[in-house]
Design a protein around this motif. Structure first.
Motif, PDB file in Angstrom:
ATOM      1  N   LYS A  34      -2.770 -50.439  31.945  1.00 29.07           N
ATOM      2  CA  LYS A  34      -3.615 -49.242  31.809  1.00 29.07           C
ATOM      3  C   LYS A  34      -2.947 -48.044  32.471  1.00 29.07           C
ATOM      4  O   LYS A  34      -2.297 -48.172  33.508  1.00 29.07           O
ATOM      5  N   ASP A  35      -3.089 -46.855  31.847  1.00 27.05           N
ATOM      6  CA  ASP A  35      -2.514 -45.637  32.434  1.00 27.05           C
ATOM      7  C   ASP A  35      -3.479 -44.462  32.251  1.00 27.05           C
ATOM      8  O   ASP A  35      -4.502 -44.584  31.574  1.00 27.05           O
ATOM      9  N   ASN A  36      -3.123 -43.347  32.863  1.00 26.30           N
ATOM     10  CA  ASN A  36      -3.937 -42.126  32.765  1.00 26.30           C
ATOM     11  C   ASN A  36      -3.194 -41.035  31.995  1.00 26.30           C
ATOM     12  O   ASN A  36      -3.339 -39.852  32.262  1.00 26.30           O
ATOM     13  N   GLY A  37      -2.391 -41.458  31.009  1.00 29.14           N
ATOM     14  CA  GLY A  37      -1.535 -40.527  30.271  1.00 29.14           C
ATOM     15  C   GLY A  37      -2.251 -39.789  29.154  1.00 29.14           C
ATOM     16  O   GLY A  37      -3.476 -39.625  29.166  1.00 29.14           O
ATOM     17  N   ILE A  38      -1.474 -39.383  28.153  1.00 34.17           N
ATOM     18  CA  ILE A  38      -2.015 -38.539  27.081  1.00 34.17           C
ATOM     19  C   ILE A  38      -2.867 -39.324  26.095  1.00 34.17           C
ATOM     20  O   ILE A  38      -3.632 -38.731  25.330  1.00 34.17           O
ATOM     21  N   GLY A  39      -2.757 -40.670  26.096  1.00 34.57           N
ATOM     22  CA  GLY A  39      -3.559 -41.476  25.195  1.00 34.57           C
ATOM     23  C   GLY A  39      -3.251 -41.208  23.733  1.00 34.57           C
ATOM     24  O   GLY A  39      -2.245 -40.597  23.386  1.00 34.57           O
ATOM     25  N   PHE A  40      -4.169 -41.677  22.867  1.00 39.26           N
ATOM     26  CA  PHE A  40      -4.006 -41.449  21.427  1.00 39.26           C
ATOM     27  C   PHE A  40      -5.354 -41.652  20.745  1.00 39.26           C
ATOM     28  O   PHE A  40      -6.303 -42.192  21.332  1.00 39.26           O
ATOM     29  N   ASP A  41      -5.445 -41.199  19.517  1.00 37.70           N
ATOM     30  CA  ASP A  41      -6.654 -41.362  18.722  1.00 37.70           C
ATOM     31  C   ASP A  41      -6.680 -42.782  18.148  1.00 37.70           C
ATOM     32  O   ASP A  41      -5.752 -43.193  17.460  1.00 37.70           O
ATOM     33  N   GLU A  42      -7.739 -43.542  18.427  1.00 35.61           N
ATOM     34  CA  GLU A  42      -7.797 -44.937  17.978  1.00 35.61           C
ATOM     35  C   GLU A  42      -7.824 -45.080  16.453  1.00 35.61           C
ATOM     36  O   GLU A  42      -7.661 -46.180  15.932  1.00 35.61           O
ATOM     37  N   ASN A  43      -8.043 -43.986  15.744  1.00 38.44           N
ATOM     38  CA  ASN A  43      -7.971 -44.046  14.281  1.00 38.44           C
ATOM     39  C   ASN A  43      -6.574 -44.418  13.809  1.00 38.44           C
ATOM     40  O   ASN A  43      -6.388 -44.871  12.678  1.00 38.44           O
ATOM     41  N   TYR A  44      -5.573 -44.200  14.694  1.00 39.10           N
ATOM     42  CA  TYR A  44      -4.181 -44.478  14.344  1.00 39.10           C
ATOM     43  C   TYR A  44      -3.671 -45.756  15.003  1.00 39.10           C
ATOM     44  O   TYR A  44      -2.468 -45.947  15.144  1.00 39.10           O
ATOM     45  N   ILE A  45      -4.584 -46.640  15.414  1.00 33.21           N
ATOM     46  CA  ILE A  45      -4.185 -47.841  16.150  1.00 33.21           C
ATOM     47  C   ILE A  45      -3.206 -48.703  15.365  1.00 33.21           C
ATOM     48  O   ILE A  45      -2.273 -49.281  15.921  1.00 33.21           O
ATOM     49  N   ASP A  46      -3.372 -48.794  14.025  1.00 30.87           N
ATOM     50  CA  ASP A  46      -2.475 -49.632  13.220  1.00 30.87           C
ATOM     51  C   ASP A  46      -1.064 -49.066  13.161  1.00 30.87           C
ATOM     52  O   ASP A  46      -0.092 -49.813  13.025  1.00 30.87           O
ATOM     53  N   ARG A  47      -0.937 -47.747  13.259  1.00 28.61           N
ATOM     54  CA  ARG A  47       0.377 -47.120  13.121  1.00 28.61           C
ATOM     55  C   ARG A  47       1.272 -47.333  14.332  1.00 28.61           C
ATOM     56  O   ARG A  47       2.493 -47.400  14.207  1.00 28.61           O
ATOM     57  N   ILE A  48       0.676 -47.416  15.525  1.00 26.74           N
ATOM     58  CA  ILE A  48       1.516 -47.430  16.731  1.00 26.74           C
ATOM     59  C   ILE A  48       2.357 -48.692  16.852  1.00 26.74           C
ATOM     60  O   ILE A  48       3.348 -48.704  17.576  1.00 26.74           O
ATOM     61  N   PHE A  49       1.968 -49.770  16.149  1.00 24.19           N
ATOM     62  CA  PHE A  49       2.733 -51.007  16.219  1.00 24.19           C
ATOM     63  C   PHE A  49       3.681 -51.173  15.028  1.00 24.19           C
ATOM     64  O   PHE A  49       4.264 -52.238  14.839  1.00 24.19           O
ATOM     65  N   MET A  50       3.842 -50.110  14.223  1.00 28.92           N
ATOM     66  CA  MET A  50       4.712 -50.186  13.055  1.00 28.92           C
ATOM     67  C   MET A  50       6.085 -49.600  13.370  1.00 28.92           C
ATOM     68  O   MET A  50       6.213 -48.674  14.166  1.00 28.92           O
ATOM     69  N   ILE A  51       7.108 -50.157  12.722  1.00 32.75           N
ATOM     70  CA  ILE A  51       8.482 -49.693  12.909  1.00 32.75           C
ATOM     71  C   ILE A  51       8.595 -48.217  12.544  1.00 32.75           C
ATOM     72  O   ILE A  51       8.090 -47.772  11.518  1.00 32.75           O
ATOM     73  N   PHE A  52       9.292 -47.447  13.406  1.00 33.31           N
ATOM     74  CA  PHE A  52       9.597 -46.037  13.178  1.00 33.31           C
ATOM     75  C   PHE A  52       8.353 -45.152  13.087  1.00 33.31           C
ATOM     76  O   PHE A  52       8.406 -44.076  12.505  1.00 33.31           O
TER      77      PHE A  52
END
Length: 407
Positions: free
Chosen positions: A335-353
């Motif tokens: 867990k961190d306190n960084g910039i985070g991301f929109d969970e609507n894009y959760i599938d994209r973050i684990f994809m190549i490139f």
């Protein structure tokens, strides 16, 4: 032979020199029109194409090549110093390019990609040759053999086997290229940092010089182990045996590797009591290196990073499983306190490139989380993340306590 297409002579000379140092045969063209003429007359295994050129830009050239049966399979790497926006990169892939690299070019990364795509292209040609030979042989057998159906079935089986072998090799080369170009950067960067510190700050002080030299040696040793494991891993037939591994030691090593960056950003890292699992240590180290590295990278402006690593023993292989002292799985959260991301894009973050952030603002290739996901799945585990934009992120891992490596 490789064709370099660029309207600037200095760029051609620089690229040609890099490639020729690795004994690669090179031809050049200074415009899209000249390139098309040469491509129709000669055979090229790879084209390195500048995007922005007068009269006919690189995209237009590749669109023409994609429409020609003779040239549609030639791999094209786009290079651009100006068109670095997502829409141009997307257009590069849509028009038929296999890679899009922005200038200035990292020579080592360029050579890795060039050699990989050359191997893939040559293997595809081998596949075509095999197909042609088999097709001719089948025709001969049709004339000479009475038992046509049996022979066709046997040859078809051989063809399918050859196809599967070549497809697997292509996949191996791609995986190897992605992993090497991404995860070897950090150990090399550590070596550079410590050597520089020795030279500029501690050369006179014997004790501290030795300390940084020792750290450099350890980083180099880890890099060597990583290369060995990655070579096995990239072939998807790895025989690297899992072993009982204390994750506390793994995370401690990763934190030590990041100590310079932690001090620089004044980060706080809290590590709870982690379990001992039966895993491949070097691969699990990659997972935590990517996750903690991302937490140190994607920080909010004027905010000191705060990162925590915790774990629970759970009953089932599920993100929502209840804690259980007798459970067979563990749930690990970074867990961190960084910039985070929109969970609507959760599938994209684990994809190549795939990256949800501007490359100029946050350095990276967008494949670290894809590597982490593949390693966790290889260990018969699960990985996901929870986040709110600008409010930090939590990455959740589910792993079995005992050996369940998927070979």
């Amino acid at each position: 032979m490789i064709l370099i297409v660029d309207d600037i002579e200095a760029n051609i000379i620089a690229l040609k020199k890099i490639l020729e140092l690795h004994n690669l045969e090179v031809d050049t063209a200074t415009s899209g029109e000249e390139a098309l003429k040469k491509i129709l007359k000669k055979s090229y295994s790879l084209i390195i194409m500048d995007v922005q050129m007068p009269k006919m830009d690189g995209f237009e050239v590749v669109e023409i090549l994609a429409g020609n049966k003779k040239t549609k399979d030639i791999p094209v790497i786009f290079l651009s110093a100006v068109n670095k926006q997502k829409k141009f990169i997307s257009k590069g892939y849509e028009t038929g390019g296999v890679e899009y690299i922005t200038k200035p070019v990292d020579p080592d990364l360029l050579i890795l990609k060039v050699k990989t795509f050359l191997k893939i292209y040559n293997q595809q040609n081998e596949l075509k040759i095999v197909r042609d030979l088999l097709a001719k042989e089948i025709e001969i057998r049709k004339k000479d053999q009475e038992n046509l159906e049996i022979i066709v079935a046997e040859r078809t089986k051989e063809l399918v086997k050859k196809n599967e072998e070549l497809e697997m090799r292509n996949h191996e080369l791609q995986q190897f290229s992605w992993v090497v170009s991404h995860d070897l950067k950090e150990p090399v960067r550590k070596i550079q940092i410590f050597i520089k510190m020795i030279k500029e700050r501690f050369l006179i002080q014997e004790e501290k010089s030795l300390d940084y030299i020792d750290r450099t040696i350890r980083s180099a040793e880890r890099m060597e182990n990583l290369i060995t494991d990655l070579l096995e891993y990239s072939r998807l037939s790895s025989n690297v045996p899992p072993e009982e591994t204390d994750l506390n030691l793994i995370v401690e090593e990763v934190v030590t590797d990041f100590d310079y960056l932690i001090d620089k950003k004044e980060a706080s890292i809290y590590v709870g009591n982690l379990p001992t699992l039966t895993v491949i240590p070097s691969q699990m180290r990659q997972v935590f290196q990517n996750l903690i590295g991302n937490s140190l990278k994607f920080v909010k402006k004027d905010t000191k990073p705060v990162i925590s690593v915790s774990s629970q023993i759970i009953a089932e292989k599920s993100f929502d499983s209840e804690p259980s002292e007798d459970g067979k799985y563990c749930r690990i959260e970074v867990k961190d306190n960084g910039i985070g991301f929109d969970e609507n894009y959760i599938d994209r973050i684990f994809m190549i490139f795939q990256s949800l952030n501007v490359r100029s603002a946050y350095e990276g290739t967008g494949i670290g989380l894809a590597i982490a996901k593949k390693i966790i799945e290889k260990h018969n585990g699960l990985i996901t993340a929870k986040s709110v934009a600008n409010e930090g992120a939590t990455f959740i891992l589910i792993l079995p306590l005992t050996n369940e490596i998927i070979l």
